[in-house]
Design an enzyme around this catalytic site. Sequence first.
Site, short mmCIF file in Angstrom:
data_model
loop_
_atom_site.label_atom_id
_atom_site.label_comp_id
_atom_site.label_asym_id
_atom_site.label_seq_id
_atom_site.Cartn_x
_atom_site.Cartn_y
_atom_site.Cartn_z
N CYS A 1 4.92 4.02 -10.88
CA CYS A 1 4.76 2.69 -10.28
C CYS A 1 3.83 1.81 -11.12
CB CYS A 1 4.24 2.82 -8.85
SG CYS A 1 4.04 1.23 -8.04
N CYS B 1 1.57 -0.47 -9.10
CA CYS B 1 0.43 0.20 -8.43
C CYS B 1 -0.64 0.59 -9.44
CB CYS B 1 0.87 1.49 -7.73
SG CYS B 1 2.43 1.42 -6.88
N ASP B 2 -0.23 1.13 -10.56
CA ASP B 2 -1.20 1.77 -11.47
C ASP B 2 -1.45 1.01 -12.78
OD1 ASP B 2 -1.32 3.81 -9.62
OD2 ASP B 2 0.27 4.97 -10.56
#
Length: 304
Positions: A131, A134-135
Site C-alpha cells: 500500500c 499507507c506507507d
Amino acid sequence: MYDVTIIGSGPAGLGAALYLQRAGFRVLIIEKEYEGAGQVEKGVRIENYLGIPAISGYELGEKFRNHVLSYGAPFLEAEAVALRHKQHWEVLLADGKTIESEALIYAAGAVPRRLGVKGEAEYLGRGVSYCAFCDGSLYRQKTVAVVGGGDAALDDALYLSNICGKVFLVHRRKQFRGAYTTLKKIIKRENIEILTEIQITEICGRKKVEQVELNNGNRLKIDGLFIAIGSIPETEAARGFVQLDESGYIRAAENGVTQSEGLFAAGDVRTKKLRQVITAVADGANAATSATEWLRHKLEQEGK
Ligand code: NAP
C-alpha cells in the site's frame, strides 16, 4: 436468529456493526481470525485516517474492535464457506454449523496478490508493502521500487515520485495495462526509471529490505518495495448470490445493495476505486444504513 450477520471483522464489517448496534439490531460478527481486524492490522503505519495523524495498523484495528465491543456485539471465530437463502439468510460455516439472520452484510475483504518470491513474507513491514498510500511517507527522499503494470502500479509510482528520491517501476511485460495518460506523466518524471520485461526474483537485506535481485542478473539497491500486482477479493462464500465484475469484485454501489434481497456488500470486496481503511469504514456505515432501511421495511410489511 440474528437481525444481521456480518461476515468479516475488518473496518467495513466493524463499521457496519457499530451502526447496526446503535440502531438497536441484534448483530453477529463472523471473523476468520481470532480477534482480527482484517488487512488494517497488517498496515505498518497509517497516516491517512482523518483525525489520527499516525497510528500502527494494529492499534487502529484494536480501537475499531474495542469501539464495537463497547456496544456488546458478539464475535464468532469461524469461516463462512457458503450462503443459503430460504425464508431468511443462512451462513454455512466450515465446522458444519449454520448461522441464521434476516439480513447479511458481506465484508470479507480482498487480499493483495503476492509476488511469490523469496523474502516477500520475511520483509513485510520491513521494506515490503502492498500500500503506497499507507506507507509511502515512510520513504521520504529514499529509493523505492514499484512492481506491476496496472493502474495501481502506475498510480503508486506517480504518488511515490512526489515523496521519494527515486522510484523504479518494474514490470514483467513491455506493455502497461494501466492508463496511458498516467504512463505519459510517469515518463516525464525525472525521478522515475521504468524497467520493463523484468521480473524480481528475490528480495534481500539484513534487518530490512536493501536490494532486489532481477531475472536479468542485475540487482536494484532500494529501501522499499511496493507490490501492486492486483488483489484477490474473498467472494467464494457469496458465490451464486452476487454478480462479480471482470476483476472478481462484487458488483454493488456505495449503498452496498446487491442483486440479492437482504444481502449487502461492503469494503474491499465490492467494486470501487479506492480501497483504503477510510473508504472501508464508510462502506460499512452505508451498508448498515441500507440494511436498516431494508429490515424496517420488511418488519413493517410483516406487521411487526
Ligand atoms: P491489474 O489491473 O490486474 O494489474 C496487475 C498488474 O500486475 C498487471 O500489469 C500484471 O502484469 C502484473 N502482475 C500480476 N501478477 C504478477 C506477478 N506475479 N509478477 C509480476 N507482475 C504481475 O491490477 P490493479 O492495477 O490493482 O488494478 C485492479 C483494478 O482496479 C483495475 O480494473 C484497475 O483499472 C482498477 N484501478 C483503477 C485505478 C484508477 O482508475 N486510477 C487505480 C487502481 C486500480 P501483466 O500486465 O503482465 O498481466
